[in-house]
Design an enzyme around this catalytic site. Structure first.
Site, PDB file in Angstrom:
ATOM      1  N   ALA A  22       0.582  -1.457  -0.207  1.00  0.00           N
ATOM      2  CA  ALA A  22      -0.233   0.463  -0.017  1.00  0.00           C
ATOM      3  C   ALA A  22       0.452   1.573   0.083  1.00  0.00           C
ATOM      4  O   ALA A  22       0.276   2.223  -0.168  1.00  0.00           O
ATOM      5  CB  ALA A  22      -1.412  -0.455   0.707  1.00  0.00           C
ATOM      6  N   GLY A  23       2.307   1.174   0.367  1.00  0.00           N
ATOM      7  CA  GLY A  23       2.793   1.821  -0.272  1.00  0.00           C
ATOM      8  C   GLY A  23       3.135   3.356   1.419  1.00  0.00           C
ATOM      9  O   GLY A  23       3.322   4.422   0.924  1.00  0.00           O
ATOM     10  N   LEU A  24       3.000   2.405   2.626  1.00  0.00           N
ATOM     11  CA  LEU A  24       2.856   3.431   3.481  1.00  0.00           C
ATOM     12  C   LEU A  24       4.348   3.289   4.974  1.00  0.00           C
ATOM     13  O   LEU A  24       3.621   4.148   5.685  1.00  0.00           O
ATOM     14  CB  LEU A  24       1.651   1.823   4.335  1.00  0.00           C
ATOM     15  CG  LEU A  24       0.300   1.760   3.966  1.00  0.00           C
ATOM     16  CD1 LEU A  24      -0.209   1.036   5.294  1.00  0.00           C
ATOM     17  CD2 LEU A  24      -0.578   3.566   3.367  1.00  0.00           C
ATOM     18  N   ALA A  30      11.243   0.791  -1.285  1.00  0.00           N
ATOM     19  CA  ALA A  30      10.977  -1.268  -1.421  1.00  0.00           C
ATOM     20  C   ALA A  30       8.530  -0.045  -1.425  1.00  0.00           C
ATOM     21  O   ALA A  30       8.370  -0.865  -2.454  1.00  0.00           O
ATOM     22  CB  ALA A  30      11.257  -1.419  -1.402  1.00  0.00           C
ATOM     23  N   SER A  31       8.795   0.329   0.345  1.00  0.00           N
ATOM     24  CA  SER A  31       7.039  -0.658   0.198  1.00  0.00           C
ATOM     25  C   SER A  31       6.272   0.895  -1.174  1.00  0.00           C
ATOM     26  O   SER A  31       5.134   0.923  -1.690  1.00  0.00           O
ATOM     27  CB  SER A  31       6.802   0.801   1.334  1.00  0.00           C
ATOM     28  OG  SER A  31       5.743   0.969   1.599  1.00  0.00           O
ATOM     29  N   ARG A 141       1.604   1.803  11.538  1.00  0.00           N
ATOM     30  CA  ARG A 141       2.078   1.275  12.227  1.00  0.00           C
ATOM     31  C   ARG A 141       1.966   1.376  14.003  1.00  0.00           C
ATOM     32  O   ARG A 141       2.490   0.739  14.475  1.00  0.00           O
ATOM     33  CB  ARG A 141       3.611   1.438  12.271  1.00  0.00           C
ATOM     34  CG  ARG A 141       4.060   0.937  10.559  1.00  0.00           C
ATOM     35  CD  ARG A 141       5.378  -0.274  10.621  1.00  0.00           C
ATOM     36  NE  ARG A 141       5.290  -0.805  11.541  1.00  0.00           N
ATOM     37  CZ  ARG A 141       6.389  -1.933  11.624  1.00  0.00           C
ATOM     38  NH1 ARG A 141       7.715  -2.244  10.901  1.00  0.00           N
ATOM     39  NH2 ARG A 141       6.124  -3.035  11.803  1.00  0.00           N
ATOM     40  N   GLU A 177      10.717   3.463  17.228  1.00  0.00           N
ATOM     41  CA  GLU A 177      10.636   1.978  16.109  1.00  0.00           C
ATOM     42  C   GLU A 177      11.605   0.986  16.589  1.00  0.00           C
ATOM     43  O   GLU A 177      11.580   0.055  15.421  1.00  0.00           O
ATOM     44  CB  GLU A 177      10.871   2.265  14.624  1.00  0.00           C
ATOM     45  CG  GLU A 177      10.505   4.107  14.277  1.00  0.00           C
ATOM     46  CD  GLU A 177       9.377   3.639  13.205  1.00  0.00           C
ATOM     47  OE1 GLU A 177       9.611   3.192  12.327  1.00  0.00           O
ATOM     48  OE2 GLU A 177       8.616   4.841  12.480  1.00  0.00           O
ATOM     49  N   HIS A 253      15.167   3.047   8.748  1.00  0.00           N
ATOM     50  CA  HIS A 253      15.560   2.413  10.602  1.00  0.00           C
ATOM     51  C   HIS A 253      17.079   2.321   9.832  1.00  0.00           C
ATOM     52  O   HIS A 253      17.734   1.614   8.978  1.00  0.00           O
ATOM     53  CB  HIS A 253      14.828   0.886  10.432  1.00  0.00           C
ATOM     54  CG  HIS A 253      13.987   0.722  11.111  1.00  0.00           C
ATOM     55  ND1 HIS A 253      12.425   0.210   9.872  1.00  0.00           N
ATOM     56  CD2 HIS A 253      12.887   1.978  11.270  1.00  0.00           C
ATOM     57  CE1 HIS A 253      11.692   0.574  10.871  1.00  0.00           C
ATOM     58  NE2 HIS A 253      11.545   1.717  11.396  1.00  0.00           N
ATOM     59  N   CYS A 370      14.392  -7.849   9.618  1.00  0.00           N
ATOM     60  CA  CYS A 370      13.101  -6.748  10.611  1.00  0.00           C
ATOM     61  C   CYS A 370      12.535  -7.582  10.973  1.00  0.00           C
ATOM     62  O   CYS A 370      11.655  -7.362  11.218  1.00  0.00           O
ATOM     63  CB  CYS A 370      12.693  -5.793   8.614  1.00  0.00           C
ATOM     64  SG  CYS A 370      13.968  -5.198   7.756  1.00  0.00           S
TER      65      CYS A 370
HETATM   66  O1  SUG Z   1       7.641   0.381   8.930  1.00  0.00           O
HETATM   67  N1  SUG Z   1       6.967  -0.967   6.099  1.00  0.00           N
HETATM   68  C1  SUG Z   1       7.660  -1.347   7.165  1.00  0.00           C
HETATM   69  C2  SUG Z   1       9.166  -1.924   6.818  1.00  0.00           C
HETATM   70  C3  SUG Z   1       9.520  -2.201   7.923  1.00  0.00           C
HETATM   71  C4  SUG Z   1      11.275  -2.730   7.921  1.00  0.00           C
HETATM   72  N2  SUG Z   1      11.618  -2.665   9.233  1.00  0.00           N
HETATM   73  C5  SUG Z   1      12.741  -2.817  10.034  1.00  0.00           C
HETATM   74  N3  SUG Z   1      13.613  -2.240   8.612  1.00  0.00           N
HETATM   75  N4  SUG Z   1      13.628  -2.986  11.025  1.00  0.00           N
HETATM   76  C6  SUG Z   1       7.884  -0.147   7.384  1.00  0.00           C
HETATM   77  O2  SUG Z   1       8.323   1.124   6.160  1.00  0.00           O
HETATM   78  C7  SUG Z   1       5.206  -0.763   4.144  1.00  0.00           C
HETATM   79  C8  SUG Z   1       3.588  -1.425   4.135  1.00  0.00           C
HETATM   80  C9  SUG Z   1       3.275  -0.893   3.746  1.00  0.00           C
HETATM   81  O3  SUG Z   1       3.287  -0.119   2.021  1.00  0.00           O
HETATM   82  O4  SUG Z   1       2.138  -1.831   2.853  1.00  0.00           O
HETATM   83  C10 SUG Z   1       5.497  -1.058   5.671  1.00  0.00           C
HETATM   84  O5  SUG Z   1       5.263  -0.064   6.414  1.00  0.00           O
END
Ligand code: SUG
Length: 446
Positions: A22-24, A30-31, A141, A177, A253, A370
């Site tokens: 969902a690009g959140l 990457a998201s 989150r 986080e 992170h 992660c």
């Molecule tokens: O918080 N992705 C998470 C990825 C977390 C990775 N964790 C560590 N690096 N420890 C974030 O950005 C994407 C959800 C979405 O786009 O649907 C997301 O929340």
């Protein structure tokens, strides 16, 4: 499961049935680049489980944390969507697909962000301390925190061994986080360690030297709160500021640019704002025991570090004493990174590298590290963990069947409001809590 010594247990997040793109993730390239792509929740959960199975085969202690219940109907109702469950989902989809995706996210899979955990060997009161992360930077989150706290209390119940703190107050100047920005260095796991808290912001957001493109998610204040709550010895704590340029390159992170294991720190040379000072602090606090391997920008650029997730590898010590790097498949496919890994093995930084395919999680910005929360436990503490969450031969087989029975192999944004998906998801989680012998933990089970 009880080992005869103090061990580091990886608690991996089991990937939930509504895993979607969902690009959140703020500052998470990457998201963003996979937003609205179709996901494959079944493959995602199988890939995550396969990593756990592989680590267990290496005799690395392995347990898991269950997913959070999705859809998060309570959140949608709090956001003003009303009616019966199907109507809540439909109106959310009509008026704000973004908020619907927020309430459907399977982001609790990245348990490195669930909490900060300090082993009993480091805490003044000799108990294991847990502080769930407030994850205040994003709503999908931030809404994990309460359920995470409930799950951790259920899995680590005995107050003689475990202390559960409230999350750091949810305020943007106290962003936390969790363990993704926290690393512990030690000789053997049972020895007192040195803890490094990495942060991106040390002011109230008006820091002119901060990142320009993306938000700094982790605050220094949160690390200070946690080190007080966990009764850490201030002489064995290091604070290190992230390089704002790294954050702007997609290092949302610290575990995207640095990984530690025992007395080893593998990091990019541009991970920290003042690398020489961080190294000096680590040498002083570890009495020169630390071994730092800094990868130069010329060998691996920040962009390549972010796209391959080299530093989001896990480093583990196997039963036979080998040090193994568990790296994403993407590292094998990148010529420069693959060559570097060969050299690190030749130079004995690691004995071996193993690659894991975590495509579905990686496409949302979540690599091997992660997906796990490290919890160091003495034999007595291990015996006090809820027994059903340890990965066993039996549970592996049960989980494979459970995933195949309940998970879809394709999910698009249009599917997220499907009431049948809600039923499938709750049914799956209801069955899962039985498999894990956790009783009723979710609101929908009451
Ligand atoms: O918080 N992705 C998470 C990825 C977390 C990775 N964790 C560590 N690096 N420890 C974030 O950005 C994407 C959800 C979405 O786009 O649907 C997301 O929340």
């Amino acid at each position: 499961m009880i080992y005869s010594t103090t061990v580091e247990v990886n608690f991996d997040g089991l990937i939930g049935p509504t895993h979607n793109f969902a690009g959140l993730g703020p500052g998470n390239l990457a998201s963003w680049s996979h937003r609205r792509a179709p996901s494959n929740p079944r493959a995602a959960a199988r890939q995550g489980l396969a990593k756990m199975v592989r680590l267990r085969a290496l005799e690395v202690p392995q347990a898991l944390l269950p997913p959070q219940p999705r859809p998060n109907l309570a959140l949608l109702r709090r956001l003003g969507f009303s009616g019966d469950d199907a109507a809540v989902l439909a109106t959310a989809q009509k008026h704000s697909p973004h908020l619907l995706a927020t309430a459907m996210s399977s982001s609790s899979m990245w348990t490195a962000n669930a909490a900060t955990v300090c082993p009993s060997a480091d805490a003044g009161d000799r108990r294991v301390h847990f502080t769930p992360a407030n994850l205040v930077t994003s709503l999908h989150r931030a809404s994990e925190t309460d359920v995470t706290a409930t799950l951790l209390k259920r899995i680590f119940p005995d107050p003689r061994f475990f202390v559960h703190h409230d999350a750091v107050p949810s305020s943007t100047d106290m962003g936390d986080e969790g363990a993704a920005n926290h690393t512990r260095f030690c000789d053997t796991f049972g020895d007192p360690g040195v803890q490094m808290f990495v942060y991106g912001s040390d002011s109230r957001g008006d820091d002119a030297s901060g990142p320009k493109r993306f938000v700094a998610r982790q605050s220094k204040a949160a690390g200070e709160v946690i080190s007080r709550l966990h009764h850490l010895d201030p002489d064995r704590v290091v604070f290190a500021k992230q390089n704002p340029r790294a954050i702007d390159a997609g290092v949302f992170h610290n575990d995207v640019i640095a990984v530690g294991h025992r007395q080893l720190l593998l990091c990019h040379e541009q991970a920290f704002e003042q690398p020489a000072r961080v190294m000096e602090d680590l040498r002083r606090t570890t009495n020169d025991a630390i071994q730092v391997v800094q990868v130069p920008q010329q060998r691996v650029s920040l962009d390549d570090a972010v796209s391959t997730y080299l530093f989001n590898s896990q480093i583990v010590t196997t039963e036979t004493g080998e040090t193994v790097l568990i790296a994403p498949e993407d590292c094998r496919q990148h010529a420069g990174v693959n060559t570097l890994l060969g050299e690190l093995v030749e130079g004995k930084t690691f004995d071996r590298v193993e690659f894991v395919d975590l495509r579905e999680s990686m496409d949302n910005g979540g690599g091997p590290a992660c997906l796990r929360l490290r919890v160091v436990l003495t034999p007595e503490e291990q015996a006090a963990v809820a027994p059903g969450v340890w990965l066993t031969d039996r549970l592996e087989g049960q989980l494979e069947g459970w995933i195949d029975r309940h998970y879809r192999d394709s999910l698009t944004a249009a599917d997220l409001a499907d009431p049948a998906l809600m039923t499938e998801s709750y049914t799956a989680l209801d069955e899962l809590t039985e498999l894990l012998e956790l009783g009723s933990v979710y609101e929908f089970q009451r």
